[in-house]
Design a protein around this motif. Structure first.
Motif, PDB file in Angstrom:
ATOM      1  N   ARG A  83       0.827  -1.203   0.000  1.00  0.00           N
ATOM      2  CA  ARG A  83       0.000   0.000   0.000  1.00  0.00           C
ATOM      3  C   ARG A  83       0.865   1.259   0.000  1.00  0.00           C
ATOM      4  N   VAL A  84       1.891   1.287   0.836  1.00  0.00           N
ATOM      5  CA  VAL A  84       2.798   2.436   0.868  1.00  0.00           C
ATOM      6  C   VAL A  84       3.432   2.640  -0.500  1.00  0.00           C
ATOM      7  N   HIS A  85       3.922   1.571  -1.084  1.00  0.00           N
ATOM      8  CA  HIS A  85       4.600   1.683  -2.384  1.00  0.00           C
ATOM      9  C   HIS A  85       3.637   2.149  -3.473  1.00  0.00           C
ATOM     10  N   ASP A  86       2.414   1.670  -3.420  1.00  0.00           N
ATOM     11  CA  ASP A  86       1.422   2.100  -4.415  1.00  0.00           C
ATOM     12  C   ASP A  86       1.135   3.595  -4.283  1.00  0.00           C
ATOM     13  N   ILE A  87       1.026   4.092  -3.050  1.00  0.00           N
ATOM     14  CA  ILE A  87       0.765   5.525  -2.864  1.00  0.00           C
ATOM     15  C   ILE A  87       1.927   6.352  -3.408  1.00  0.00           C
ATOM     16  N   VAL A  88       3.153   5.950  -3.102  1.00  0.00           N
ATOM     17  CA  VAL A  88       4.321   6.671  -3.605  1.00  0.00           C
ATOM     18  C   VAL A  88       4.353   6.638  -5.129  1.00  0.00           C
ATOM     19  N   SER A  89       4.153   5.462  -5.707  1.00  0.00           N
ATOM     20  CA  SER A  89       4.222   5.322  -7.166  1.00  0.00           C
ATOM     21  C   SER A  89       3.125   6.125  -7.854  1.00  0.00           C
ATOM     22  N   ASP A  90       1.918   6.049  -7.337  1.00  0.00           N
ATOM     23  CA  ASP A  90       0.807   6.789  -7.941  1.00  0.00           C
ATOM     24  C   ASP A  90       1.029   8.301  -7.839  1.00  0.00           C
ATOM     25  N   THR A  91       1.617   8.749  -6.734  1.00  0.00           N
ATOM     26  CA  THR A  91       1.866  10.180  -6.556  1.00  0.00           C
ATOM     27  C   THR A  91       2.921  10.677  -7.530  1.00  0.00           C
ATOM     28  N   VAL A  92       3.946   9.888  -7.755  1.00  0.00           N
ATOM     29  CA  VAL A  92       4.978  10.258  -8.735  1.00  0.00           C
ATOM     30  C   VAL A  92       4.388  10.281 -10.146  1.00  0.00           C
ATOM     31  N   ARG A  93       3.573   9.303 -10.463  1.00  0.00           N
ATOM     32  CA  ARG A  93       2.936   9.296 -11.793  1.00  0.00           C
ATOM     33  C   ARG A  93       2.021  10.504 -11.972  1.00  0.00           C
ATOM     34  N   ALA A  94       1.481  11.026 -10.870  1.00  0.00           N
ATOM     35  CA  ALA A  94       0.597  12.193 -10.957  1.00  0.00           C
ATOM     36  C   ALA A  94       1.369  13.506 -11.069  1.00  0.00           C
TER      37      ALA A  94
ATOM     38  N   GLY B 215       6.892  18.616  -4.600  1.00  0.00           N
ATOM     39  CA  GLY B 215       5.950  18.979  -5.662  1.00  0.00           C
ATOM     40  C   GLY B 215       4.606  18.301  -5.522  1.00  0.00           C
ATOM     41  N   VAL B 216       4.255  17.923  -4.302  1.00  0.00           N
ATOM     42  CA  VAL B 216       2.981  17.231  -4.066  1.00  0.00           C
ATOM     43  C   VAL B 216       1.862  18.262  -3.972  1.00  0.00           C
ATOM     44  N   LYS B 217       0.731  17.930  -4.570  1.00  0.00           N
ATOM     45  CA  LYS B 217      -0.402  18.848  -4.619  1.00  0.00           C
ATOM     46  C   LYS B 217      -1.682  18.126  -4.199  1.00  0.00           C
ATOM     47  N   PRO B 218      -2.705  18.887  -3.798  1.00  0.00           N
ATOM     48  CA  PRO B 218      -3.999  18.265  -3.507  1.00  0.00           C
ATOM     49  C   PRO B 218      -4.488  17.443  -4.696  1.00  0.00           C
ATOM     50  N   GLY B 219      -5.110  16.330  -4.419  1.00  0.00           N
ATOM     51  CA  GLY B 219      -5.554  15.410  -5.453  1.00  0.00           C
ATOM     52  C   GLY B 219      -4.602  14.257  -5.661  1.00  0.00           C
ATOM     53  N   MET B 220      -3.346  14.407  -5.259  1.00  0.00           N
ATOM     54  CA  MET B 220      -2.395  13.301  -5.307  1.00  0.00           C
ATOM     55  C   MET B 220      -2.575  12.452  -4.059  1.00  0.00           C
TER      56      MET B 220
END
Length: 490
Positions: free
Chosen positions: A341-352, A374-379
């Motif tokens: 789950r942690v890895h998926d959140i990190v990976s999805d945030t980078v892809r966003a 560079g993290v923004k709302p919605g990520m």
């Protein structure tokens, strides 16, 4: 490496039983308890099913009235004795807690120290006033007194299992209740059987504390059981909603301490070295598996890049391994599901569109200290509780924007602000939606004597700890007394 076996732990590790005042077999299957850092089996644990929960709840209800009638000094002595027993076995207990939870040794030591404090706090409750005299008409005595609920069901998590079980078990017992404790099945000793052994050694009357590790069906049975009048739950927001729904349908009192997405606001006048140390500690302590973990690092745009650079340096210097044996700074995540789950959140945030500045990889259950910028709302890393070692950096331009970003969440547990301008920081803090606020500190803090709780998706507005314990674990009864009954006109 074999599991440490003190006089306190050996019976638990070897018994394959649950606890009802005696050590008895449970109806459910045995499961192996695995040390996350090594993959070694620590013990085999009996698990409870719904029939076990029903019997435990009945037995607790039968034992409770005599306990409530016992004098307060007699009850208090049992808590002080349990604290003494914990002190005598401190090193063995701390190492076992660290091993079972995949934690650094200092975290295991912290849990045992805080459990001792909680036991003394519970003893102290019994020397406080248990009611108040109310104003009333002449000739009538009117007072309100605190009465125990009866049986309190406690459902505790894996991350700080000893503390998060004891902070409900001890005050609930002190207030005159019996307790049925269902620790997380991944940490049954730290979250349950260790507490049972402490109270057994201290002479707690049989039946008052029942300890039954079990799966979700056991927790649901506890929430439904008619003998249980209150549920104290600590865990994820998703699970908390289910607990509240089932317990609410059965008209039980529910105390929920849930997840958090806790912002740390760093203003432009902050000392960046200090700020980076605070941010790293809040984000990576116990691999981020803390409800109060610093989930968002909100840095003023003028310092965000330099703060990020300092966090990257710290991440790259972090070691991971068997932290219970003091071989590394960080230990493993609790299981493969949580790691994924942690890895998926990190990976999805980078892809966003966010930037992976450090970490983002793992070896077995060991996830690297990670920095995202560079993290923004919605990520996902902005919106979701990660429960892993991820420092999420978000920049802001004004105090108003910092407040808006900090409050853009369904959670409301802890928040913190770092700035030498204390007045400005307090003005910002006044507008943050949180249950706990820290000026010039990070978000992970609890001293046992303070009310602890959140709002929104972080809990149902109550608090446990310190002065809040009487409110949670008792209910008011109003009593009036007259010499003779009045003559009413009917």
């Amino acid at each position: 490496m074999s599991a440490p076996k003190s006089h306190l732990l050996s019976q638990v590790i070897e018994s394959e039983c649950v606890f009802n005042g005696d050590w008895v077999p449970a109806s459910g299957p045995l499961q192996s308890i695995i040390e996350p850092a090594t993959g070694e089996r620590l013990m085999r644990c009996a698990t409870a099913d719904t029939a076990d929960i029903a019997k435990a709840s009945r037995d607790a209800a039968l034992a409770q009235p005599a306990w409530a009638a016992l004098g307060p000094r007699q009850r208090a002595a049992i808590f002080r004795k349990a604290a003494d027993v914990a002190e005598q076995s401190f090193d063995e207990l701390a190492l076992y807690v660290a091993r079972e939870t995949g934690a650094a040794l200092f975290k295991g030591q912290h849990e045992v120290r805080e459990a001792i404090v909680l036991l003394h706090q519970a003893a102290g409750l019994l020397s406080q006033a248990h009611g108040v005299v109310l104003p009333s008409e002449a000739g009538r005595l009117s007072y309100a007194r605190r009465q125990p609920h009866g049986v309190v069901g406690v459902i505790s998590p894996f991350n700080f299992p000893l503390v998060l079980s004891m902070r409900s078990v001890a005050p609930a017992l002190a207030a005159g209740n019996a307790v049925v404790l269902k620790p997380d099945p991944q940490t049954p000793v730290s979250g349950g059987f260790l507490i049972a052994r402490l109270f057994e050694a201290a002479g707690l009357p049989k039946g008052l504390l029942q300890v039954l590790p079990g799966a979700a069906d056991a927790g649901e049975a506890l929430c439904r059981d008619p003998n249980v009048r209150m549920i104290a739950f600590t865990g994820s927001t998703g699970a908390g909603r289910k607990v509240a729904e089932v317990a609410g349908r059965n008209l039980k009192k529910v105390a929920l301490e849930l997840g958090g997405k806790n912002p740390l606001i760093i203003l432009e006048d902050a000392d960046l070295d200090l700020a980076a140390r605070n941010a790293a500690w809040g984000a990576w302590l116990h691999q981020g598996q803390i409800c109060m973990a610093t989930g968002l690092i909100l840095a003023h745009e003028s310092i965000a890049a330099e703060l990020t650079r300092k966090l990257v340096e710290k991440a790259q210097a972090m070691t991971f391994g068997n932290a219970a044996r003091e071989e590394a700074a960080m230990g493993p995540l609790i299981n493969q599901r949580q790691l994924q789950r942690v890895h998926d959140i990190v990976s999805d945030t980078v892809r966003a569109g966010a930037r992976l500045e450090a970490g983002g990889d793992h070896d077995r259950l060991f996830y690297q200290a990670t920095v995202l910028s560079g993290v923004k709302p919605g990520m996902r890393a902005f919106d979701e509780e990660v429960f892993g070692p991820v420092a999420t950096v978000v920049s802001f331009a004004t105090d108003e924007e910092a407040i808006e970003l900090a409050n853009r969440t369904e959670y409301g547990l802890a928040a913190a602000i770092i700035s030498p301008s204390v007045g400005r920081a307090m003005a910002i803090g006044e507008r943050l939606q949180c249950g706990m606020l820290h000026i010039n500190d990070q978000t992970v803090a609890d001293e046992c004597v303070n009310p602890f709780g959140g709002r929104g998706a972080s809990g149902n507005g109550g608090s446990v700890g310190g002065p809040a314990d009487w409110d949670e674990y008792t209910q008011w009864q109003w009593v009036t007394v007259k010499d003779t009954a009045p003559v009413y006109p009917f």
